[in-house]
Design a protein around this motif. Structure first.
Motif, PDB file in Angstrom:
ATOM      1  N   GLY A 298     -56.218  -3.900  75.145  1.00  0.00           N
ATOM      2  CA  GLY A 298     -54.744  -3.958  74.679  1.00  0.00           C
ATOM      3  C   GLY A 298     -54.482  -2.919  73.613  1.00  0.00           C
ATOM      4  O   GLY A 298     -55.540  -2.323  72.858  1.00  0.00           O
ATOM      5  N   ALA A 299     -53.354  -2.752  73.396  1.00  0.00           N
ATOM      6  CA  ALA A 299     -52.924  -1.608  72.403  1.00  0.00           C
ATOM      7  C   ALA A 299     -53.197  -2.098  71.242  1.00  0.00           C
ATOM      8  O   ALA A 299     -53.009  -3.159  70.636  1.00  0.00           O
ATOM      9  CB  ALA A 299     -51.490  -1.222  72.472  1.00  0.00           C
ATOM     10  N   ASN A 300     -53.601  -0.947  70.237  1.00  0.00           N
ATOM     11  CA  ASN A 300     -53.875  -1.211  68.846  1.00  0.00           C
ATOM     12  C   ASN A 300     -55.033  -2.232  68.372  1.00  0.00           C
ATOM     13  O   ASN A 300     -55.203  -2.816  67.709  1.00  0.00           O
ATOM     14  CB  ASN A 300     -52.602  -1.706  67.893  1.00  0.00           C
ATOM     15  N   THR A 301     -56.103  -1.829  69.243  1.00  0.00           N
ATOM     16  CA  THR A 301     -57.143  -2.766  69.175  1.00  0.00           C
ATOM     17  C   THR A 301     -58.444  -1.818  68.382  1.00  0.00           C
ATOM     18  O   THR A 301     -58.562  -0.791  68.824  1.00  0.00           O
ATOM     19  CB  THR A 301     -57.554  -3.302  70.663  1.00  0.00           C
ATOM     20  N   GLN A 302     -59.132  -2.839  67.781  1.00  0.00           N
ATOM     21  CA  GLN A 302     -60.162  -2.001  67.299  1.00  0.00           C
ATOM     22  C   GLN A 302     -61.618  -2.690  67.805  1.00  0.00           C
ATOM     23  O   GLN A 302     -61.646  -4.195  67.736  1.00  0.00           O
ATOM     24  CB  GLN A 302     -60.366  -2.025  65.770  1.00  0.00           C
ATOM     25  N   ILE A 303     -62.684  -2.217  68.153  1.00  0.00           N
ATOM     26  CA  ILE A 303     -63.913  -2.855  68.726  1.00  0.00           C
ATOM     27  C   ILE A 303     -64.870  -2.118  67.994  1.00  0.00           C
ATOM     28  O   ILE A 303     -64.961  -0.859  68.124  1.00  0.00           O
ATOM     29  CB  ILE A 303     -63.989  -2.681  70.204  1.00  0.00           C
TER      30      ILE A 303
ATOM     31  N   ALA B 245     -52.940 -11.757  71.737  1.00  0.00           N
ATOM     32  CA  ALA B 245     -52.736 -10.952  70.894  1.00  0.00           C
ATOM     33  C   ALA B 245     -53.101 -11.253  69.484  1.00  0.00           C
ATOM     34  O   ALA B 245     -53.083 -12.570  69.370  1.00  0.00           O
ATOM     35  CB  ALA B 245     -51.458 -10.567  70.863  1.00  0.00           C
ATOM     36  N   GLY B 246     -53.551 -10.452  68.660  1.00  0.00           N
ATOM     37  CA  GLY B 246     -53.830 -10.893  67.374  1.00  0.00           C
ATOM     38  C   GLY B 246     -55.031 -11.711  66.895  1.00  0.00           C
ATOM     39  O   GLY B 246     -55.319 -12.519  66.163  1.00  0.00           O
ATOM     40  N   VAL B 247     -56.065 -11.330  68.041  1.00  0.00           N
ATOM     41  CA  VAL B 247     -57.363 -11.999  67.839  1.00  0.00           C
ATOM     42  C   VAL B 247     -58.252 -11.282  66.867  1.00  0.00           C
ATOM     43  O   VAL B 247     -58.344 -10.187  66.937  1.00  0.00           O
ATOM     44  CB  VAL B 247     -57.906 -12.335  69.035  1.00  0.00           C
ATOM     45  N   ASN B 248     -59.013 -12.101  66.278  1.00  0.00           N
ATOM     46  CA  ASN B 248     -60.128 -11.410  65.199  1.00  0.00           C
ATOM     47  C   ASN B 248     -61.429 -12.173  65.498  1.00  0.00           C
ATOM     48  O   ASN B 248     -61.321 -13.312  65.468  1.00  0.00           O
ATOM     49  CB  ASN B 248     -59.761 -11.547  63.807  1.00  0.00           C
ATOM     50  N   ILE B 249     -62.403 -11.273  65.513  1.00  0.00           N
ATOM     51  CA  ILE B 249     -63.884 -11.899  65.373  1.00  0.00           C
ATOM     52  C   ILE B 249     -64.135 -11.556  64.049  1.00  0.00           C
ATOM     53  O   ILE B 249     -64.323 -10.780  63.637  1.00  0.00           O
ATOM     54  CB  ILE B 249     -64.813 -11.347  66.367  1.00  0.00           C
ATOM     55  N   VAL B 250     -64.410 -12.658  63.264  1.00  0.00           N
ATOM     56  CA  VAL B 250     -64.710 -12.469  61.665  1.00  0.00           C
ATOM     57  C   VAL B 250     -66.324 -12.766  61.331  1.00  0.00           C
ATOM     58  O   VAL B 250     -66.859 -13.852  61.902  1.00  0.00           O
ATOM     59  CB  VAL B 250     -63.824 -13.650  61.177  1.00  0.00           C
ATOM     60  N   LEU B 251     -66.747 -11.745  60.718  1.00  0.00           N
ATOM     61  CA  LEU B 251     -68.085 -12.204  60.363  1.00  0.00           C
ATOM     62  C   LEU B 251     -68.187 -12.747  58.934  1.00  0.00           C
ATOM     63  O   LEU B 251     -67.524 -12.243  58.041  1.00  0.00           O
ATOM     64  CB  LEU B 251     -68.906 -10.741  60.454  1.00  0.00           C
TER      65      LEU B 251
ATOM     66  N   GLY C 208     -53.595   1.609  75.128  1.00  0.00           N
ATOM     67  CA  GLY C 208     -52.647   2.317  74.091  1.00  0.00           C
ATOM     68  C   GLY C 208     -53.655   2.787  73.090  1.00  0.00           C
ATOM     69  O   GLY C 208     -54.809   2.953  73.380  1.00  0.00           O
ATOM     70  N   VAL C 209     -53.142   2.596  71.851  1.00  0.00           N
ATOM     71  CA  VAL C 209     -54.013   3.191  70.696  1.00  0.00           C
ATOM     72  C   VAL C 209     -55.295   2.190  70.687  1.00  0.00           C
ATOM     73  O   VAL C 209     -55.016   1.061  70.670  1.00  0.00           O
ATOM     74  CB  VAL C 209     -53.356   3.256  69.360  1.00  0.00           C
ATOM     75  N   CYS C 210     -56.495   2.883  70.648  1.00  0.00           N
ATOM     76  CA  CYS C 210     -57.695   2.034  70.508  1.00  0.00           C
ATOM     77  C   CYS C 210     -58.737   2.803  69.472  1.00  0.00           C
ATOM     78  O   CYS C 210     -58.992   3.960  69.676  1.00  0.00           O
ATOM     79  CB  CYS C 210     -58.184   1.768  71.913  1.00  0.00           C
ATOM     80  N   ASN C 211     -59.420   2.080  69.094  1.00  0.00           N
ATOM     81  CA  ASN C 211     -60.714   2.611  68.281  1.00  0.00           C
ATOM     82  C   ASN C 211     -61.921   1.787  68.425  1.00  0.00           C
ATOM     83  O   ASN C 211     -61.839   0.522  68.478  1.00  0.00           O
ATOM     84  CB  ASN C 211     -60.341   2.266  66.711  1.00  0.00           C
TER      85      ASN C 211
ATOM     86  N   LEU D  89     -63.755  -7.940  80.767  1.00  0.00           N
ATOM     87  CA  LEU D  89     -63.237  -8.275  79.462  1.00  0.00           C
ATOM     88  C   LEU D  89     -61.442  -7.764  79.351  1.00  0.00           C
ATOM     89  O   LEU D  89     -61.394  -6.736  79.735  1.00  0.00           O
ATOM     90  CB  LEU D  89     -63.769  -7.589  78.233  1.00  0.00           C
ATOM     91  N   THR D  90     -60.647  -8.702  79.148  1.00  0.00           N
ATOM     92  CA  THR D  90     -59.290  -8.195  79.035  1.00  0.00           C
ATOM     93  C   THR D  90     -58.646  -8.800  77.583  1.00  0.00           C
ATOM     94  O   THR D  90     -58.715  -9.798  77.405  1.00  0.00           O
ATOM     95  CB  THR D  90     -58.369  -8.748  79.959  1.00  0.00           C
ATOM     96  N   THR D  91     -58.390  -7.815  76.627  1.00  0.00           N
ATOM     97  CA  THR D  91     -57.981  -8.028  75.309  1.00  0.00           C
ATOM     98  C   THR D  91     -56.471  -7.895  75.258  1.00  0.00           C
ATOM     99  O   THR D  91     -55.722  -7.104  75.959  1.00  0.00           O
ATOM    100  CB  THR D  91     -58.356  -7.325  74.242  1.00  0.00           C
ATOM    101  N   GLY D  92     -55.764  -8.793  74.589  1.00  0.00           N
ATOM    102  CA  GLY D  92     -54.787  -8.799  73.827  1.00  0.00           C
ATOM    103  C   GLY D  92     -54.129  -7.533  72.939  1.00  0.00           C
ATOM    104  O   GLY D  92     -55.180  -6.589  72.742  1.00  0.00           O
ATOM    105  N   ALA D  93     -53.145  -7.293  72.687  1.00  0.00           N
ATOM    106  CA  ALA D  93     -52.797  -6.167  71.750  1.00  0.00           C
ATOM    107  C   ALA D  93     -53.273  -6.682  70.254  1.00  0.00           C
ATOM    108  O   ALA D  93     -53.504  -7.788  70.080  1.00  0.00           O
ATOM    109  CB  ALA D  93     -51.271  -5.846  71.797  1.00  0.00           C
ATOM    110  N   ASP D  94     -53.569  -5.862  69.411  1.00  0.00           N
ATOM    111  CA  ASP D  94     -54.032  -5.970  67.728  1.00  0.00           C
ATOM    112  C   ASP D  94     -55.026  -6.823  67.787  1.00  0.00           C
ATOM    113  O   ASP D  94     -54.992  -7.727  66.928  1.00  0.00           O
ATOM    114  CB  ASP D  94     -52.630  -6.671  67.269  1.00  0.00           C
TER     115      ASP D  94
END
Length: 223
Positions: free
Chosen positions: A186-191, A142-148, A205-208, A165-170
């Motif tokens: 995971g919920a509330n994840t942006q790709i 949860a709470g992972v970011n790929i930062v550019l 859950g919520v995803c974008n 691929l399995t992601t955590g939330a957020d």
């Protein structure tokens, strides 16, 4: 933070996909939006195609361009996923690491632990390419970011996974994701990128998903 420099042999190996235009999400089997309300699985800059059907409601935000050929796209993605590539060996845990442009490989599973970031530093080159090839899975907490950083852009980032691929939330993830099996988000994840999975794609859950959304590209999230 630890950093990784690429082997020069891997830098020039690009990704070639055919028949994928207009496909932001392509699932070789089913696609599922498990969000609790409508319009919570948002798809940008393209459409969703699932060869075995869809469950739940995916919201197509932008005008969908003419779709490509899903079968051809899946076949070309499979070639890229299982193509043998030269590159720099990355560790099984890449949380907190900074990567320069290049090709990085691992023979099996890779983890990004919860609440850690991975940094992609283009060094001022907007054409810099990053390729990450895992023999099996990529799992994020949860709470992972790929930062550019320094000019890196999502369209030049590629994740090639032999299985899932399995992601955590957020999570905030960037790049084109090709998997040999499934994607579970995971919920509330942006790709910020496209997903091509040989089997199922599930939004828990919520995803974008898609490159054309607010917040893409992601730049220096925690700095």
């Amino acid at each position: 933070m630890p950093s990784a420099d690429p082997s020069t042999s891997g830098i020039l190996q690009g990704i070639s996909l055919t028949g994928c235009n207009g496909l932001t999400v392509l699932a070789g089997t089913a696609a599922t939006c498990a969000a609790s309300a409508v319009d919570q699985c948002d798809i940008f800059d393209g459409g969703v195609v699932a060869l075995a059907g869809m469950t739940g409601e995916f919201n197509i935000v932008d005008t969908t361009p003419t779709p490509g050929n899903p079968s051809v796209c899946l076949a070309s993605a499979s070639v890229e996923v299982f193509l043998t590539r030269d590159g720099t060996l990355m560790p099984a845990n890449i949380g907190g690491m900074t990567f320069s442009p290049g090709t990085y490989v691992h023979p099996s599973a890779v983890l990004i632990p919860a609440s850690t970031d991975v940094y992609l530093d283009a060094g001022g080159d907007p054409n810099a390419v990053f390729i990450f090839k895992m023999g099996t899975t990529l799992t994020t907490g949860a709470g992972v970011n790929i930062v550019l950083q320094n000019g890196a852009v999502p369209e030049n980032v590629h994740w090639l996974l032999g299985s899932a691929l399995t992601t955590g939330a957020d999570n905030l993830l960037v790049g084109t994701i090709l998997t040999g099996t499934a994607v579970t988000i995971g919920a509330n994840t942006q790709i910020c990128g496209d997903i091509i999975a040989q089997s199922a794609v599930t939004c828990s859950g919520v995803c974008n998903i898609g490159p054309g959304q607010v917040g893409c590209p992601i730049s220096d999230v925690r700095q």
